[in-house]
Design an enzyme around this catalytic site. Structure first.
Site, PDB file in Angstrom:
ATOM      1  CE  LYS A  51      -4.391  -1.362   0.088  1.00  0.00           C
ATOM      2  NZ  LYS A  51      -5.410  -0.874  -0.852  1.00  0.00           N
ATOM      3  CB  SER A 303      -1.180  -8.255  -1.258  1.00  0.00           C
ATOM      4  OG  SER A 303      -2.121  -8.941  -0.437  1.00  0.00           O
TER       5      SER A 303
END
Length: 409
Positions: A51, A303
């Site tokens: 992110k 992720s």
């Protein structure tokens, strides 16, 4: 508009900010699938997920006036940390709205990066509604978690890294929540290698993208229930959905127990702590929902690694039960002093260890002169567990193993 030029521009901005996360070859997964499986370990990135890429790219584009006014974001946790860290690096005040059920570890980490955290609502959608209110009332810039070209371009830098690390890659497997990560990766990869197959993976407990693609527009699903909180998004983006339609060959879903098994699998085989959202690609490979070609080079994106410690401990315990290392049994003993000690002595003699024990005089169906017991025993494997039960039965104890279906609703 998001294209390769925007992604390359984002990469230049990020080159001194990101950690170079590895693409790790997995021998175990490769043997199981008869392919060449590598894992892009973005779980090792700063702030614990991908992110930071999109957040830093977005914040770096703000005008001076926008920087002074500050930014607001809504997140279940990873975007919160990415925005908080990017804001700290750029000297910008950040306010993060998180749903009340957000993992405590992610709330604490976000505050450590210097952001103000507001807990509001029960879902990401509730949180973003309040973030939009703060944007309108306070004049802050809203940093969307996925539906923003600058965010998508930042996430797309991960796709360029995959191509550089794995020159022969044929399939790339990416988690899908709102679609920002897979949109960016797919756009970047297909600009250079249109032949690469992009496959998305959603949690079955929150699978909004397939429904939205069928409808031809973003659809809000009524419920989100999954341990993969990082992709628990009930409505994909208006920008990301067309990119998914254009670039993604297939979308599969994985169940909660499959996600939990993948988390444990990565912990055991790769020594990597990966959260539920990050493990869905591995779950899809393990369950053969994605079947690579023989010898094909495949990359699964891990992720994020920001799993709540309490959830991780629950996953480990349940997987130990699943693997036969933990055995849950029920029995009863005469309600007189020394009988419980006599049973535990026999369990120890059989080479098992009592992890937990529940002693119930009011157990359903137990005679008044006996007391019910439920125990968790640590054993070597399933065969050892069966031997322990047989030993106890041979000594006159009525013992039953508790199956997982007894606890399912």
């Amino acid at each position: 508009m998001v294209g390769i030029a925007e992604i390359e521009s984002a990469r230049r901005k990020l080159q001194d900010v990101l950690l170079p996360t590895p693409s790790l070859f997995s021998r175990h997964l490769s043997e199981e699938t008869e392919a060449r499986i590598s894992l892009k370990a973005e779980s090792l990135q700063r702030a614990g997920s991908f992110k930071l890429r999109g957040a830093y790219n977005k914040l770096s584009e703000l005008t001076e006036a926008e920087r002074v006014a500050g930014v607001v974001a809504a997140s279940m946790g990873n975007h919160a940390q990415g925005v908080a860290l990017a804001a700290r690096l750029l000297g910008i005040e950040a306010t993060i709205v998180m749903p009340e059920p957000a993992p405590l570890a992610k709330i604490t980490a976000t505050r450590r990066y210097g952001a103000e955290v507001i807990l509001r609502g029960q879902s990401f959608d509730d949180a973003i509604a309040h973030a939009e209110h703060l944007r309108d009332s306070e004049g802050m810039t809203l940093v969307h978690a996925f539906d923003d070209p600058a965010i998508i371009a930042g996430q797309g830098t991960l796709g360029l890294e995959i191509l550089e690390a794995l020159s022969e890659v044929g399939t790339v497997i990416v988690p899908i929540g709102g679609g920002g990560l897979i949109s960016g990766i797919a756009t970047a990869i297909h600009a250079r290698r249109p032949d690469v197959r992009i496959v998305g993976v959603q949690a079955a407990g929150c699978a909004a993208v397939g429904v939205s693609l069928a409808a031809g527009e973003p659809i809000t699903i009524p419920h989100a229930s999954t341990i993969a909180d990082g992709i628990a998004i009930k409505r994909p983006g208006g920008i990301t959905l067309p990119l998914i339609r254009e670039h993604v060959a297939e979308i599969v879903t994985v169940e909660e127990d499959e996600i939990a098994h993948a988390i444990m699998y990565l912990l055991q085989t790769m020594k990597l702590q990966v959260e539920g959202a990050g493990a869905v690609g591995v779950a899809a490979l393990l369950t053969r929902k994605i079947v690579p070609g023989t010898g094909e080079q495949v990359c699964a994106v891990l992720s994020g690694g920001n799993i709540d410690p309490i959830l991780l401990s629950r996953v480990i315990e349940q997987e130990l039960v699943r693997d036969g290392r933990y055995l849950v049994v029920r029995t009863s003993v005469p309600d007189r002093p020394g009988n419980l000690a006599g049973m535990t002595t026999q369990i120890a003699a059989a080479g098992a260890n009592v992890i937990d024990i529940m002693h119930r005089r009011a157990a359903w169906g137990v005679p008044l002169d006996r007391t019910g017991l439920e125990m968790i025993l640590e054993v070597r494997d399933q065969a050892h567990g069966e031997a322990v039960i047989e030993r106890l039965r041979s000594l006159g104890y009525r013992v039953s193993a508790v199956g997982r279906d007894e606890y399912e609703s």
